[in-house]
Design an enzyme around this catalytic site. Structure first.
Site, PDB file in Angstrom:
ATOM      1  CG  ASP A 194      -1.851   1.193   1.275  1.00 21.52           C
ATOM      2  OD1 ASP A 194      -1.929   1.931   0.265  1.00 21.52           O
ATOM      3  OD2 ASP A 194      -2.521   1.392   2.319  1.00 21.52           O
ATOM      4  CE  LYS A 208      -0.345   3.751   3.390  1.00 20.33           C
ATOM      5  NZ  LYS A 208      -1.182   4.376   4.434  1.00 20.33           N
ATOM      6  CG  ASP A 247      -2.549  -2.510   3.781  1.00 23.29           C
ATOM      7  OD1 ASP A 247      -3.151  -2.639   4.860  1.00 23.29           O
ATOM      8  OD2 ASP A 247      -2.841  -1.657   2.926  1.00 23.29           O
ATOM      9  NE  ARG A 261     -11.981   3.317   3.913  1.00 21.59           N
ATOM     10  CZ  ARG A 261     -11.841   4.254   4.841  1.00 21.59           C
ATOM     11  NH1 ARG A 261     -12.790   5.154   5.035  1.00 21.59           N
ATOM     12  NH2 ARG A 261     -10.759   4.296   5.577  1.00 21.59           N
TER      13      ARG A 261
HETATM   14  N1  BES Z   1      -3.284   0.170   5.146  1.00 18.68           N
HETATM   15  C1  BES Z   1      -3.650   1.422   5.687  1.00 18.68           C
HETATM   16  C2  BES Z   1      -3.911   1.378   7.189  1.00 18.68           C
HETATM   17  C3  BES Z   1      -2.723   1.056   8.039  1.00 18.68           C
HETATM   18  C4  BES Z   1      -2.018   2.079   8.645  1.00 18.68           C
HETATM   19  C5  BES Z   1      -2.356  -0.249   8.283  1.00 18.68           C
HETATM   20  C6  BES Z   1      -0.945   1.784   9.456  1.00 18.68           C
HETATM   21  C7  BES Z   1      -1.278  -0.527   9.090  1.00 18.68           C
HETATM   22  C8  BES Z   1      -0.581   0.485   9.682  1.00 18.68           C
HETATM   23  C9  BES Z   1      -4.921   1.929   5.008  1.00 18.68           C
HETATM   24  O1  BES Z   1      -5.078   1.542   3.695  1.00 18.68           O
HETATM   25  C10 BES Z   1      -4.852   3.409   5.028  1.00 18.68           C
HETATM   26  O2  BES Z   1      -3.978   3.932   4.402  1.00 18.68           O
HETATM   27  N2  BES Z   1      -5.765   4.055   5.740  1.00 18.68           N
HETATM   28  C11 BES Z   1      -5.777   5.458   5.817  1.00 18.68           C
HETATM   29  C12 BES Z   1      -7.200   5.911   5.743  1.00 18.68           C
HETATM   30  C13 BES Z   1      -7.354   7.401   5.561  1.00 18.68           C
HETATM   31  C14 BES Z   1      -6.842   7.820   4.215  1.00 18.68           C
HETATM   32  C15 BES Z   1      -8.801   7.740   5.713  1.00 18.68           C
HETATM   33  C16 BES Z   1      -5.129   5.854   7.128  1.00 18.68           C
HETATM   34  O3  BES Z   1      -5.286   5.145   8.124  1.00 18.68           O
HETATM   35  O4  BES Z   1      -4.422   6.853   7.143  1.00 18.68           O
HETATM   36 ZN    ZN Z   2      -4.126  -0.170   3.150  1.00 17.08          ZN
HETATM   37 MN    MN Z   3      -4.090   2.849   2.349  1.00 16.03          MN
END
Ligand code: BES
Ligand code: ZN
Ligand code: MN
Length: 497
Positions: free
Chosen positions: A269, A276, A287, A350
């Site tokens: 991811d 990111k 992930d 999601r």
């Molecule tokens: N895979 C990430 C969530 C995650 C974060 C998993 C840290 C493990 C460690 C997910 O896809 C993500 O990026 N979520 C975002 C959502 C936001 C954009 C609403 C997040 O948590 O920042």
């Molecule tokens: Zn993710």
């Molecule tokens: Mn993500």
């Protein structure tokens, strides 16, 4: 590596390392430790109750025995108060002990069964599980300074001949192997574990344990109308896969229920166009930990043979930025027909899961549990101890809490009140894929809830517990395999009605 585990008579102590559980109460009653060969018993009497080995949880002590005897090493493991013993203490104590001796353990390890206030079978299962978990190593790509643990056999030493002990040892083995399979998948780097490779591993496992497997490619997903899933996949040159494993009980399911276990399988991811930051991005290989938990659970379920139909569904792709990637503001039509505005391409889990849930319902799921490393916000809400549990269905909340308790994993319920639903309203489509600054884990769960309809559903957000950030005596820094045991217990309990 496969570890053979079985029950043995306590007089049959031909092992390299003998684990001896020590309770804090032992010092007052050393007769508990009688019956060992003379040199061992003398050394035990001398040390038990001393500061070095008072029996406290976390204490470990190695005693070398004079050559020529059966056993070359005693490994004393403090397990605390006998009447407060828990499966977790046993599992972690045994794992820590095995990890402490490492490659010195020899090929055969035995443990004296001392179950305190617990049933002997509970002790046996937890000890065997702990032994298996200890053998998983995270540095499989190191070519220098490697000294792999080479334990081949783990014996539970007891004169008790209750067949439930053999069953418990079998269950500990099955669970341990399943958790380690999940950990292996999570630990694999993303260049080695592409969606295609994940599907290969799933298929290979399915063939080994006798599950049906069905792997869908991009064309099939397009035919099914999975625009949300494909919006995530399109940024990558790696092809997406939708893995389905099917377990059918040997003598037919009672009641006709079909449980779908659904796991997020993002093999890497980057965040996509909503990229990111570089710091810690390498962690995003994990992930797919939800998907791995589902595959591990399916492996165990195939061997434990509960009387209920189970589907394991893992939508898998990479989330990459590119000229073909989805953009913030794009609108996609999900398999269920609901339209989604993609505000942030980093909220990709999601998008994958909503199409997998629609697919599960198409395949006849009467109950769904999804497991996903869905939000960083879950660590803000719950820290690193409890995974988040979400459901619109009180019975499912209770069932998953009970399953987690039985599995010795920690989950905590979070709310899904209607008020939170407001946050994912879109100006242009039915819903949008992010809900703003507050309650990020809840709005993510609300997004999924939109796709459950009337089907009893629960969601586990494991982003905070899938990766252990620092070395612990019983657990190395790396993948935990969280979720495998809870999913298995959930299915076993559900099969019993
Ligand atoms: N895979 C990430 C969530 C995650 C974060 C998993 C840290 C493990 C460690 C997910 O896809 C993500 O990026 N979520 C975002 C959502 C936001 C954009 C609403 C997040 O948590 O920042
Ligand atoms: Zn993710
Ligand atoms: Mn993500």
């Amino acid at each position: 590596m496969t570890l053979h585990s079985s029950r043995r008579s306590p007089t049959d102590t031909a092992v390299d390392t003998l684990l001896i559980p020590v309770f804090t109460t032992d010092a007052a009653d050393l007769s508990q430790l009688a019956g060992f060969p003379r040199p061992a018993e003398e050394r035990l009497r001398a040390v038990v109750g001393s500061a070095e080995m008072g029996g406290k949880v976390g204490q470990l002590l190695t005693l070398h025995l004079p050559g020529g005897g059966d056993v070359s090493r005693l490994l004393l493991v403090g397990l605390g108060e006998a009447d407060q013993l828990t499966p977790q203490t046993i599992r972690e104590g045994v794992a820590a002990a095995m990890r402490s001796v490492g490659s010195q353990a020899g090929q055969r390890v035995g443990i004296m069964l001392r179950s305190g206030s617990l049933a002997p079978a509970v002790f046996a299962q937890a000890a065997v599980l702990g032994a298996h978990l200890a053998l998983f190593t995270v540095d499989s790509y190191r070519t220098e300074d490697v000294s792999p643990i080479q334990v081949e056999a783990f014996y539970v030493l007891t004169s008790d001949e209750d067949p439930r002990l053999d069953e418990a040892i079998q269950r500990g083995t099955i669970l341990g192997q399943a958790v380690n399979f999940a950990r292996f998948l999570v630990n694999e780097p993303s260049n080695r574990l592409t969606p295609t490779m994940l599907a290969h591993h799933a298929q290979e496992m399915a063939n080994d344990v006798g599950l049906q497997s069905d792997i869908l490619n991009e064309d099939k997903m397009r035919d099914l109308g999975m625009e949300a899933l494909l919006a995530v996949a399109r940024g990558s040159t790696e092809e997406p896969r939708l893995i389905t494993l099917r377990y059918t009980p040997p003598d037919g399911a009672a009641g006709g229920e079909t449980i779908a276990l659904i796991g997020k399988g993002i093999t890497f991811d980057t965040g996509g166009i909503s990229l990111k930051p570089a710091e810690n991005m390498e962690k995003m290989k994990y992930d797919m930990a939800g998907g791995a938990a589902v595959l591990g659970a399916m492996q165990a379920i195939a061997q434990l043979k509960p009387r209920v139909n189970v589907l394991g569904i893992v939508p898998s792709c990479e989330n990459m930025p590119s000229g073909k990637a989805a953009r913030p503001g794009d609108v996609v039509r999900t398999m269920l027909g609901k339209t989604v505005e993609i505000i942030n391409t980093d909220a990709e889990g999601r998008l994958l899961l909503c199409d997998a849930m629609a697919y599960a319902r198409r395949l006849g799921a009467t109950c769904m549990v999804d497991v996903a490393t869905l939000t960083g916000a879950i660590a803000v809400a719950l820290g690193l101890r409890y995974a988040g549990l979400f459901s619109h269905h009180p019975v499912m909340v209770e069932a998953l809490q009970a399953a987690a308790r039985a599995a010795d994993e920690r989950v905590w319920p979070l709310p899904l009140d209607m008020e939170y639903r407001e946050q994912i309203k879109s100006d242009i489509a039915d819903i949008k894929n992010v809900g703003g600054k507050y309650a990020g884990s809840i709005t993510a769960a609300w997004f999924l809830r939109e796709f459950a309809g009337d089907v009893p559903w629960a969601h586990l957000d494991i982003a905070n517990v899938a990766w252990n950030p620092e070395n612990k005596p019983h657990l190395p820094k790396g993948p935990t395999g969280f979720g495998v045991a809870t999913l298995v217990e959930f299915v076993l309990a559900r099969a019993q009605g």
